[in-house]
Design a protein around this motif. Sequence first.
Motif, short mmCIF file in Angstrom:
data_model
loop_
_atom_site.label_atom_id
_atom_site.label_comp_id
_atom_site.label_asym_id
_atom_site.label_seq_id
_atom_site.Cartn_x
_atom_site.Cartn_y
_atom_site.Cartn_z
N ILE A 77 0.84 -1.20 0.00
CA ILE A 77 0.00 0.00 0.00
C ILE A 77 0.87 1.24 0.00
O ILE A 77 0.66 2.17 -0.79
N ASN A 80 2.49 1.85 -3.41
CA ASN A 80 1.61 2.23 -4.52
C ASN A 80 1.03 3.62 -4.40
O ASN A 80 0.42 4.13 -5.35
N CYS A 81 1.21 4.26 -3.24
CA CYS A 81 0.61 5.57 -3.01
C CYS A 81 1.59 6.70 -3.25
O CYS A 81 2.81 6.52 -3.19
N GLY A 85 0.64 6.55 2.13
CA GLY A 85 -0.47 5.61 2.07
C GLY A 85 -1.42 5.63 3.23
O GLY A 85 -2.25 4.71 3.38
N THR A 88 -5.16 5.60 2.17
CA THR A 88 -5.63 4.27 1.76
C THR A 88 -5.84 3.36 2.96
O THR A 88 -6.84 2.63 3.03
N CYS A 105 -11.82 9.79 -7.86
CA CYS A 105 -11.11 8.91 -8.77
C CYS A 105 -11.24 9.46 -10.20
O CYS A 105 -12.04 10.37 -10.45
N LYS A 123 -9.05 1.02 -4.10
CA LYS A 123 -7.84 1.21 -4.92
C LYS A 123 -8.01 2.31 -5.96
O LYS A 123 -7.02 2.93 -6.37
N THR A 126 -6.48 5.84 -5.20
CA THR A 126 -5.04 6.02 -5.01
C THR A 126 -4.47 7.06 -5.95
O THR A 126 -4.80 7.11 -7.13
#
Length: 370
Positions: A77, A80-81, A85, A88, A105, A123, A126
């Motif tokens: 996590i 990917n941020c 994160g 998330t 989003c 997700k 993100t």
Amino acid sequence: MKTVCELHQCAGCMACVEICPKEAIMIKDTLSSYNAVIDENKCVNCNACHKVCQQNHTPEQKEPVKWYQGWASDIKIRGNCSSGGVATAVSLAFVKSGAPVYSCCFENGEFRFKKAVTEDEVKQFTGSKYVKSNPIGCYKEIRDDLKKDNRVLFIGLPCQVAALKNYVGDKLGINLYTADLICHGTPSPKLLDVFLKQYNKNLKSSGSMIFRIKAKMQIQVDCKSIVTKGVSDRYTIAFLNGLTYTENCYDCRYADKKRVSDITLGDSWGSELSLEDKKDGISLVLCQTEKGLEILENADVELRDVNLEIAVSNNQQLDHPSRMPECRSAFFHSIKAGKNFNREVKRYFPKPCFKQDVKELLIRMRIKKA
């Protein structure tokens, strides 16, 4: 032209559009400013739009009771941020408990707010979005969820959080949990489209849009860099230098240590933690309320102390709004006249553009890594 709030001071929160029973309000986007314009032929003077407008009625802003920096405990996590994160991790904790999360989003060419009730749906939120987003639809949906005595988490810009609080009211707001993002300011999505068209791209035909990967600021469309990988494009340069925000952003009342939400999230720029931690991403977390403490206690995050002075000095929006560049009016005049976006940014900000041009040359010559 009759407007909901003061001329050119509309933040584009869209709450007035959603609450109007006669569909009498339209957001006019001129690239350089937004205005919520009232159609007087449809208006019945119910005043609902004026009451919900966060520019006209600002909810209470509170000093943080706790300051932290940290990250999601889950390595994937965090990786990917854009930052550490924490947003998330907080969102995942909510959906795991059976409560919905609403955030922004990119979908079907628009930056829209959606509801997430599963881990997979979280997700889609993100990543940073350096452009205005559209919350229309989520205000009513959140109010409906709250009427069912459901807990709800909303993550958005401070002006959007304030608008939502006005929309749902204090009684329903008991089960509303909010997180606002430290915001420099936001450009119109139409301006982003002007930039993209130079590369034969546009928002409607784009499947995905990324504005940064950790500290590397660069737009990627459909997982491909607009310019040479590792180089900041002209849209990013303009954004980071405060050139392209809509007019209201330079007078933002939420650019202060006092916040309108339960928790505030951003980047822990200037952190005194290790270089490795900085590379992996560190979030800055401000906590204003008991709800905020509850949010953090339930999330799978690792938190550390943070130096308040360093945090504020590296996040100017915790002290004051972004300063309007003297060249902003001339820049927008040129863009509205159809002049080339990249060329105009270089005209007004030659040094940062030249720096990125040199960097691009060195990367292409393989003297420097991307």
